[in-house]
Design a protein around this motif. Structure first.
Motif, mmCIF file in Angstrom:
data_model
loop_
_atom_site.group_PDB
_atom_site.id
_atom_site.type_symbol
_atom_site.label_atom_id
_atom_site.label_comp_id
_atom_site.label_asym_id
_atom_site.label_seq_id
_atom_site.Cartn_x
_atom_site.Cartn_y
_atom_site.Cartn_z
ATOM 1 N N UNK A 157 191.448 111.062 -51.919
ATOM 2 C CA UNK A 157 190.839 110.550 -53.151
ATOM 3 C C UNK A 157 190.496 109.077 -53.008
ATOM 4 N N UNK A 158 191.403 108.340 -52.381
ATOM 5 C CA UNK A 158 191.126 106.922 -52.163
ATOM 6 C C UNK A 158 189.878 106.736 -51.320
ATOM 7 N N UNK A 192 178.775 107.002 -42.471
ATOM 8 C CA UNK A 192 177.872 106.149 -43.228
ATOM 9 C C UNK A 192 177.145 105.193 -42.312
ATOM 10 N N UNK A 193 177.808 104.855 -41.197
ATOM 11 C CA UNK A 193 177.159 103.937 -40.266
ATOM 12 C C UNK A 193 176.099 104.629 -39.438
ATOM 13 N N UNK A 211 182.468 98.499 -34.415
ATOM 14 C CA UNK A 211 181.373 98.039 -35.270
ATOM 15 C C UNK A 211 181.687 98.184 -36.733
ATOM 16 N N UNK A 212 182.453 99.206 -37.070
ATOM 17 C CA UNK A 212 182.745 99.327 -38.506
ATOM 18 C C UNK A 212 184.029 98.620 -38.873
ATOM 19 N N UNK A 213 184.609 97.942 -37.922
ATOM 20 C CA UNK A 213 185.743 97.113 -38.280
ATOM 21 C C UNK A 213 187.090 97.735 -38.026
ATOM 22 N N UNK A 223 193.166 100.498 -46.239
ATOM 23 C CA UNK A 223 192.954 100.557 -47.685
ATOM 24 C C UNK A 223 193.456 101.856 -48.274
ATOM 25 N N UNK A 271 174.648 98.594 -40.395
ATOM 26 C CA UNK A 271 173.688 99.592 -40.847
ATOM 27 C C UNK A 271 174.020 100.144 -42.224
ATOM 28 N N UNK A 280 193.095 101.158 -52.113
ATOM 29 C CA UNK A 280 192.224 101.675 -53.169
ATOM 30 C C UNK A 280 193.074 102.258 -54.291
ATOM 31 N N UNK A 281 192.649 102.063 -55.478
ATOM 32 C CA UNK A 281 193.280 102.589 -56.695
ATOM 33 C C UNK A 281 194.479 101.796 -57.154
ATOM 34 N N UNK A 335 173.079 106.759 -51.207
ATOM 35 C CA UNK A 335 172.378 106.221 -50.048
ATOM 36 C C UNK A 335 171.474 107.256 -49.428
ATOM 37 N N UNK A 351 187.770 91.776 -37.959
ATOM 38 C CA UNK A 351 187.635 93.217 -37.827
ATOM 39 C C UNK A 351 188.922 93.964 -38.150
ATOM 40 N N UNK A 366 191.018 100.929 -41.151
ATOM 41 C CA UNK A 366 191.405 100.148 -42.318
ATOM 42 C C UNK A 366 192.641 100.753 -42.960
ATOM 43 N N UNK A 390 186.751 107.540 -53.198
ATOM 44 C CA UNK A 390 186.375 106.497 -54.139
ATOM 45 C C UNK A 390 185.830 105.283 -53.390
ATOM 46 N N UNK A 391 186.462 104.975 -52.285
ATOM 47 C CA UNK A 391 186.021 103.808 -51.532
ATOM 48 C C UNK A 391 184.594 103.992 -51.036
#
Lengths: 210, 743
Positions: B578-579, B542-543, B521-523, B528, A38, A49-50, B590, A20, B526, B582-583
């Motif tokens: 922007x990242x 989104x979840x 739940x979504x981890x 990223x 979900x 990203x990128x 959806x 996680x 992040x 895009x992610x």
């Protein structure tokens, strides 16, 4: 609640997709951001990203940028060159008003693209053998024949005596009228003045073309 | 060892991290090119005066005009010191048409002339010749003569010499490009007969003569441009007497139907009376002034025509873009206002039973010793039960020690080695003992009731995250005011819209409430992206969790006070957004809540945070163009209208937030520096995203929304003694063992 408890420092190189938390390692972030059951999961990201570690995209973008630069520079050069440039023009000789004795005169000093000069002629016959197409070839529809003679003397340009080499003033012989297309270089239709003779007032309605 | 590992990426990244400067060069060049194209357009379009011939300047003194010219013939050779003129032959009419070629009227004129077997002389305007080269070619092909009427129908006499030369040369180029010929006939706009030539006009005629032109004036003016009626035109155009005439008519510049009707009658009539029609040179008896153009000139002329055409295209595209941008901005304003109104009404009803469960407040901190004390104290002073977890992310200014030394109850300090804000947040989340989380920044000061207000929406089980209301505390100074306005109007007004649309893309990291299980739940958080708050929020949306906005949960943050710091902050935010966009781009397609985020939230962000700001430089260039070449009053009026819209939005937003509207006076000024900064940030972010360069912040050792880490520098406000390396080593060693101890 047990499923919510997770160890603080997971093993450094864990690639477990259920992991996680991102690992506080020195490399770029986690292997997997994890996806909620979900949501349709996002693809595993290999890093931020990128960011393209190979630098390939950067080179490509740089190339595109330089191309744009070159195009813009080309455009600017074109604009500057048109602003500074421009064809040179030289007006042909403007026939002088006819002097009474018919000696040759030159108009003001432009260099026309006349190819050869002819000797002055006396009135009525002008028309040098120049290759310049023009009214000289006024063999044309002169509606009123009679006017030509009088008009000749009246208009300075038409004075044949003033026939400078440059200006075929064959109009002397006939009323001036529509000239043939300027783009044509009719080879000396007036070369020997014959045409003019033939285009004496009222003689012909057709432009003499050779 | 751990220390080596933390050092190596720095070295590696330095080698690769050469900042890319190409894009600024390219941007500047493109802007300059755009400006040049617009200048060309302005010059060639705006300067053309249609009403033309009757509205010339009144003639001045004509003392220096030689008698030969003033009383001579209409064709003037003005070069040298002996100017002379020529007249058309008797009973000869040189028909001249000015201001063409026009796609509507010139073909009709040509038809009439052809039917009557008459050749005329067309004095064409360079810009029109460039726009309709095929007409010029037809004129030449049908045997008519061509002369120039300057490039933009400028009144030569009033222009400086270089400008006169430019007009003539460009007109000649246009003709050379359009029809492949050069001509040495010139008819100056606004000229009439020899007697109307004044000193200034004479000087310009002399200059033209030096450049090789013969000036062709007029002896008979049909005055057809005034549209006095067909009979009047015919009357004006009929010569009296037998002298030759140069007749002035027009084939462009307005409704020329009367001219054409007059021609149909005039030509046969005059021919019947014994007049001949000829071109100017034929009438005067001189050689053909129209010659084929040299290839180089022809190509250069084609280049000019192409440049003008492409400028036209650019301007058309710009017009549409401006229109779209304006429409979008107005649409946004309306949508936001309507949404804000509905949101403020809806919020009057409570969320549900009051939430009293205690919450864990996570404070990730990196070198926040300046503001951490105030932040933590304000949290502890909340009227809601909280446990405060301060996660020290390897600070080098002993932030952790500072917090511990405060000795506040309910405050825990976790130390970890430097791993970035997302990791710090995750550490805190893991260490939290309650189900409701509040995530704040290390220098955010909370109102006493902020935590409670923030948690109330969790009474609704569908709510996964709550966005609070971040406010700027340092509002003095222009920059502070602008940011204050932006926070109130931009961020918070937008948030109301998002809340209503159930598509909130960002819960600010400074003040956000979360459900622990939703985040897990979504981890977790992040790393990223650089905007981990946006990333987290989008993932929650989104979840399927609802993300709402609670404007009563106020927290105070310090906005950057310098342009440089502001730039870095906004760059980070923009790039990070922007990242995140895009992610989470998959959300576009959806269904359900994810689709709502995708289509509405991402769409809104894409349009108003990415695309519209990218038009910013174009808007500015276009504004300058409009101020110079178009009606400046209209442009300024347009700008004022936009500012007015923003002021209205601002007033409403301030009222909703119970803020005093005073700072709004600086809103008009915001257009000049702040807006530019914002769109340049977007340009830079987009470029960095395209190029894929790694930013400094993406190395794990840095984060911090307010401080710009250029190294382990202490925060500017409080001087902190540098921590000796031995101590730092101890800290790092502790970071390994401490987290297990705190659990």
């Amino acid at each position: 609640m047990s499923d919510d408890t997770i160890s603080i420092l997971p093993p450094a190189d864990s690639t477990d997709s259920t992991l996680v938390f991102p690992v506080p390692t020195t490399g770029p972030g986690s292997e997997e951001t994890g996806s909620a059951p979900t949501a349709t999961g996002s693809a595993p990201t290999a890093g931020p990203v990128f960011v393209d570690a190979t630098g390939r995209r950067r080179r490509r973008v740089r190339r595109v940028g330089l191309t744009l630069l070159v195009l813009a520079a080309g455009y600017l050069t074109l604009v500057v060159s048109t602003a500074l440039g421009g064809p040179t023009v030289d007006a042909p000789f403007l026939p002088l008003p006819a002097p009474p004795d018919g000696t040759e005169r030159h108009a003001s000093g432009h260099a026309p693209s006349v190819k050869h000069r002819t000797a002055p002629r006396s009135g009525g016959k002008a028309g040098s053998g120049s290759r310049l197409p023009d009214s000289a070839v006024n063999a044309t529809q002169s509606g009123s024949a009679a006017s030509s003679a009088s008009s000749v003397s009246a208009s300075p340009s038409s004075v044949s005596s003033a026939s400078t080499s440059a200006s075929p003033t064959g109009s002397a012989s006939a009323g001036p009228s529509a000239s043939p297309s300027p783009g044509q270089t009719t080879a000396a239709p007036t070369a020997n003045g014959k045409s003019h003779a033939s285009t004496a007032p009222g003689a012909s309605h057709r432009p003499v073309k050779s | 060892m751990s220390r080596d590992r933390s050092r190596t990426p720095a070295r590696r990244a330095n080698a690769r991290d050469v900042p890319l400067r190409t894009h600024w060069l390219v941007l500047c060049t493109l802007v300059v090119t755009l400006a040049v194209a617009l200048v060309l357009q302005g010059y060639s379009r705006h300067m053309f005066n249609d009403a033309a011939d009757g509205t010339a300047a009144p003639p001045g003194p004509s003392a220096s005009v030689p008698a030969t010219v003033a009383h001579g013939g209409p064709v003037v050779a003005a070069a040298g010191d002996r100017p002379h003129t020529a007249r058309p032959k008797a009973r000869t009419i040189a028909l001249t048409f000015d201001d063409g070629p026009d796609p509507k009227w010139t073909p009709q004129v040509l038809d009439v002339l052809r039917r009557n077997h008459v050749h005329a002389t067309f004095f064409v305007v360079g810009t029109l010749a460039a726009q309709h080269p095929e007409l010029l070619r037809r004129i030449v092909a049908e045997g008519h003569q061509v002369g120039i009427h300057t490039f933009t129908h400028a009144e030569l006499a009033t222009l400086p010499p270089w400008y006169q030369s430019l007009e003539l040369r460009q007109a000649q180029l246009a003709v050379a490009g359009a029809a492949g010929v050069t001509t040495s006939l010139l008819r100056p706009p606004y000229s009439s007969g020899n007697d109307a030539v004044d000193d200034a006009a004479w000087r310009s005629m002399q200059r033209a003569g030096q450049q090789g032109y013969l000036t062709v004036l007029t002896t008979q003016d049909s005055e057809d441009w005034q549209r006095p009626g067909v009979t009047r035109i015919i009357a004006n155009a009929t010569p009296h007497g037998t002298a030759g005439q140069i007749l002035l008519m027009h084939d462009a510049g307005g409704d020329r139907s009367q001219t054409i009707a007059a021609l149909r009658i005039l030509l046969p009539e005059l021919k019947a009376r014994g007049y001949h029609f000829a071109t100017v040179s034929a009438a005067v008896g001189m050689a053909d002034p129209v010659k084929p153009a040299a290839t180089g000139d022809h190509w250069q002329g084609l280049g000019l025509i192409w440049v003008l055409r492409s400028g036209d295209l650019v301007l058309t595209v710009l017009d549409w873009l401006m229109l779209a941008a304006g429409a979008l901005s107005v649409l946004r304003a309306v949508a936001v206002l309507v949404a804000a109104r509905r949101h403020s009404r809806a919020r009057r009803s409570p969320w549900g039973p009051p939430v009293t469960a205690p919450a864990s407040v996570i404070v990730p901190a990196y070198n926040e010793s300046a503001g951490i004390e105030a932040a933590v104290r304000s949290l502890v002073a909340s009227d809601h039960p909280v446990e405060v977890i301060v996660v020290d992310d390897g600070s080098t200014d002993s932030t952790a020690d500072l917090v511990e030394s405060l000795g506040l109850p309910g405050v825990r300090v976790i130390r970890q080695r430097n791993a970035g804000k997302p990791a710090a947040l995750n550490t805190g989340i893991a260490a939290a003992s309650h189900d409701l989380l509040v995530m704040v920044d290390g220098d955010t000061v909370f109102e006493p009731d902020a935590v409670r207000m923030l948690l109330q929406p969790f009474a609704d089980a569908r709510v996964g995250a709550v966005s609070g209301n971040a406010k700027v505390v340092n509002r003095g100074g222009l920059l502070g005011r602008w940011q204050h306005i932006e926070y109130v109007v931009g961020f918070n007004l937008d948030r109301r819209l998002f809340d209503l649309g159930q598509c909130m893309p960002t819960v600010p990291g400074a003040v956000g409430g979360f459900r622990r299980k939703a985040v897990l739940r979504i981890g977790g958080v992040s790393d990223d992206t650089l905007a981990e708050d946006t990333d987290l929020t989008m993932a929650l949306c989104r979840a399927g969790w609802r993300v709402v906005y609670e404007e009563r949960a106020k927290a105070w943050t310090e906005a950057p006070a310098s342009l440089g710091a502001l730039w870095k902050q906004r760059y980070r935010w923009c790039y990070g957004t922007l990242q995140a966009m895009w992610k989470h781009r998959g959300a576009l397609l959806q269904r359900g809540p994810a689709g709502r985020l995708g289509r509405r939230g991402l769409g809104y962000l894409l349009l108003f945070q990415a695309l519209l700001p990218l038009l910013g430089p174009v808007v500015d260039v276009f504004t300058v163009y409009g101020l110079i070449f178009l009606d400046p009053v209209r442009i300024i009026g347009l700008w004022l209208a936009f500012v007015l819209v923003q002021v209205v939005m601002g007033l409403y937003a301030f009222r909703l937030d119970h803020e005093r509207p005073g700072p709004l006076w600086s809103l008009p000024l915001q257009q000049f520096v702040y807006r530019q900064l914002m769109y340049l940030v977007v340009v830079q972010s987009v470029f960095t995203a395209l190029a894929g360069t790694r930013l400094r912040w993406q190395r794990m050792e840095r984060y911090g929304s307010l401080q710009v880490p250029t190294g382990p520098t202490p925060p500017p406000a409080v001087p902190v003694p540098a921590v000796p390396t031995a101590l730092a080593d101890t800290r790092l060693h502790e970071a390994h063992t401490a987290p297990q101890a705190s659990e």
